[in-house]
Motif scaffolding. Structure first.
Motif, PDB file in Angstrom:
ATOM      1  N   TYR A 177       1.076  -0.974  -0.662  1.00  0.00           N
ATOM      2  CA  TYR A 177      -0.147   0.172   0.505  1.00  0.00           C
ATOM      3  C   TYR A 177       0.779   1.130  -0.208  1.00  0.00           C
ATOM      4  O   TYR A 177       2.023   0.740   0.297  1.00  0.00           O
ATOM      5  CB  TYR A 177      -1.736  -0.059   1.263  1.00  0.00           C
ATOM      6  CG  TYR A 177       0.138   0.338   2.619  1.00  0.00           C
ATOM      7  CD1 TYR A 177      -0.210   1.904   2.799  1.00  0.00           C
ATOM      8  CD2 TYR A 177       0.752  -0.494   2.891  1.00  0.00           C
ATOM      9  CE1 TYR A 177       0.903   2.217   4.683  1.00  0.00           C
ATOM     10  CE2 TYR A 177       1.501  -1.083   4.237  1.00  0.00           C
ATOM     11  CZ  TYR A 177       1.528   1.130   4.804  1.00  0.00           C
ATOM     12  OH  TYR A 177       1.987   1.245   5.815  1.00  0.00           O
ATOM     13  N   GLY A 178       0.053   2.390  -0.356  1.00  0.00           N
ATOM     14  CA  GLY A 178       1.058   3.500  -0.093  1.00  0.00           C
ATOM     15  C   GLY A 178       0.563   4.797  -1.549  1.00  0.00           C
ATOM     16  O   GLY A 178      -0.246   4.923  -1.845  1.00  0.00           O
ATOM     17  N   HIS A 218       4.678  -0.943   3.282  1.00  0.00           N
ATOM     18  CA  HIS A 218       4.157   0.202   2.592  1.00  0.00           C
ATOM     19  C   HIS A 218       4.852   0.343   1.171  1.00  0.00           C
ATOM     20  O   HIS A 218       6.525  -0.650   1.619  1.00  0.00           O
ATOM     21  CB  HIS A 218       5.289   1.278   3.914  1.00  0.00           C
ATOM     22  CG  HIS A 218       4.875   2.321   3.076  1.00  0.00           C
ATOM     23  ND1 HIS A 218       5.588   3.044   2.126  1.00  0.00           N
ATOM     24  CD2 HIS A 218       3.840   3.262   3.504  1.00  0.00           C
ATOM     25  CE1 HIS A 218       4.707   4.789   1.735  1.00  0.00           C
ATOM     26  NE2 HIS A 218       4.745   4.409   2.852  1.00  0.00           N
ATOM     27  N   ILE A 295       9.079   1.282   8.477  1.00  0.00           N
ATOM     28  CA  ILE A 295       7.740   2.184   7.819  1.00  0.00           C
ATOM     29  C   ILE A 295       6.782   1.196   8.699  1.00  0.00           C
ATOM     30  O   ILE A 295       5.999   0.189   7.982  1.00  0.00           O
ATOM     31  CB  ILE A 295       7.607   2.820   6.407  1.00  0.00           C
ATOM     32  CG1 ILE A 295       7.989   3.613   5.807  1.00  0.00           C
ATOM     33  CG2 ILE A 295       6.098   3.291   6.641  1.00  0.00           C
ATOM     34  CD1 ILE A 295       7.931   4.406   4.739  1.00  0.00           C
ATOM     35  N   GLY A 300       2.926   4.340   8.319  1.00  0.00           N
ATOM     36  CA  GLY A 300       2.050   4.562   6.768  1.00  0.00           C
ATOM     37  C   GLY A 300       0.738   4.744   6.449  1.00  0.00           C
ATOM     38  O   GLY A 300       0.606   5.826   5.776  1.00  0.00           O
ATOM     39  N   LEU A 304      -0.715   8.004   5.038  1.00  0.00           N
ATOM     40  CA  LEU A 304      -1.603   7.698   3.484  1.00  0.00           C
ATOM     41  C   LEU A 304      -2.816   8.143   3.683  1.00  0.00           C
ATOM     42  O   LEU A 304      -3.031   9.360   2.695  1.00  0.00           O
ATOM     43  CB  LEU A 304      -2.330   6.261   3.486  1.00  0.00           C
ATOM     44  CG  LEU A 304      -2.583   6.072   2.248  1.00  0.00           C
ATOM     45  CD1 LEU A 304      -1.596   6.252   1.184  1.00  0.00           C
ATOM     46  CD2 LEU A 304      -2.734   4.317   2.017  1.00  0.00           C
TER      47      LEU A 304
END
Length: 311
Positions: A177-178, A218, A295, A300, A304
């Protein structure tokens, strides 16, 4: 250093756009090979303007195009693939792009005698794990065309290693994700769904008890792991990239509630849910790549949410 060029399939995608700047920092030139179906043209144009990145707007299904575009490259990163959701809806396209594409890239890499090929595999090759954390030597039980093609990709790399001495590392990505991620990925859509409700002052709605978990990693850490795999002394093996922590959907909701800063409690929608859990054993990543995540999920996700709220 001047002769080192990375041939990067799918390099214009979400993860690729985080990897390319790291490669440039290390002195590599990058040849992105991408059909731009999901690629970010504006970001790629900025990178091309540096003079150290070029874009070949092509498709991995065409072996001739792959072979000629790879000429002169010293390293390969192969990320081009059809997503897991799409593979169930359209197995034909999934097999075509993922299986045929894998083979075209690996065969060309073997022909050109590249120094190292890094392949984006997936934690989904394990299927539903019998135990946590999931280790690279566990039994593999891929369940969808996407997962099956990822596992087959690892096996094909083994073939070209034995036949042509191809040096490779397959990275089994957990739940990446990120910033910059498309909202259609399954677990990203969970994050987006929760955040959109929270921004409107509504509680997140969780199916079942929220026990199903993921190992959220992340994209910055994934990018670091990719570059490390390109340069690792050891090769010809699969390596998990995750945090080693299983974050349940209920925990995720709490993290996002705190990040958005609203005073609500999650609502639970009582129904039967297939509880699957995910957590990576990252011992091998530490040993082989000298890598570990930097992270935390809380940091994270909070970051986001801040970016999402600002946009």
């Amino acid at each position: 250093m001047s002769s080192r060029t990375v041939f990067f399939t799918g390099g214009a995608g979400f993860i690729g756009m985080h990897v390319v700047p790291m490669l440039l920092e290390k002195g590599y030139k990058v040849r992105i090979f991408d059909n731009m179906f999901r690629g970010d043209r504006d970001k790629v144009a900025e990178l091309v303007a540096t003079g150290d990145v070029e874009l070949v707007d092509q498709d991995v299904r065409y072996g001739g195009a792959v072979h000629s575009a790879m000429k002169g490259c010293s390293h390969v990163i192969h990320f081009a693939a059809v997503s897991i959701n799409k593979s169930q809806a359209d197995p034909h396209e999934s097999i075509d792009i993922n299986m045929v594409g894998n083979h075209n890239v690996f065969a060309a890499a073997a022909d050109h005698g590249v120094e190292r090929l890094v392949y984006a595999s997936s934690a989904s090759v394990y299927g539903d794990p019998k135990k946590l954390p999931m280790h690279e030597d566990d039994v593999l039980d891929p369940l969808t065309p996407y997962c099956i093609s990822k596992r087959a990709g690892e096996d094909l790399l083994g073939f070209y290693q034995r036949r042509d001495n191809l040096s490779w590392v397959a990275l089994r990505f957990f739940n990446v994700y990120g910033p910059g991620q498309k909202t259609t990925a399954y677990y990203t859509s969970v994050i987006n769904h929760f955040v959109n409700r929270l921004r409107n002052g509504l509680p997140p709605v969780i199916d079942g008890k929220g026990e199903q978990s993921m190992d959220f990693i992340h994209v910055h850490d994934i990018a670091r792991g990719t570059v490390a795999a390109l340069e690792a002394e050891r090769s010809n093996l699969a390596v998990n990239l995750g945090t080693g922590i299983d974050t349940s959907v209920a925990d995720l909701a709490k993290i996002l509630i705190d990040a958005v800063g609203v005073d609500v409690e999650p609502q639970f929608n009582p129904r039967e849910v297939l509880v699957s859990r995910r957590a990576a054993d990252i011992t091998r990543a530490r040993e082989v790549l000298g890598w570990e995540p930097t992270i935390s999920v809380r940091d994270g996700m909070t970051d986001l949410v801040k970016q999402t709220m600002a946009s």
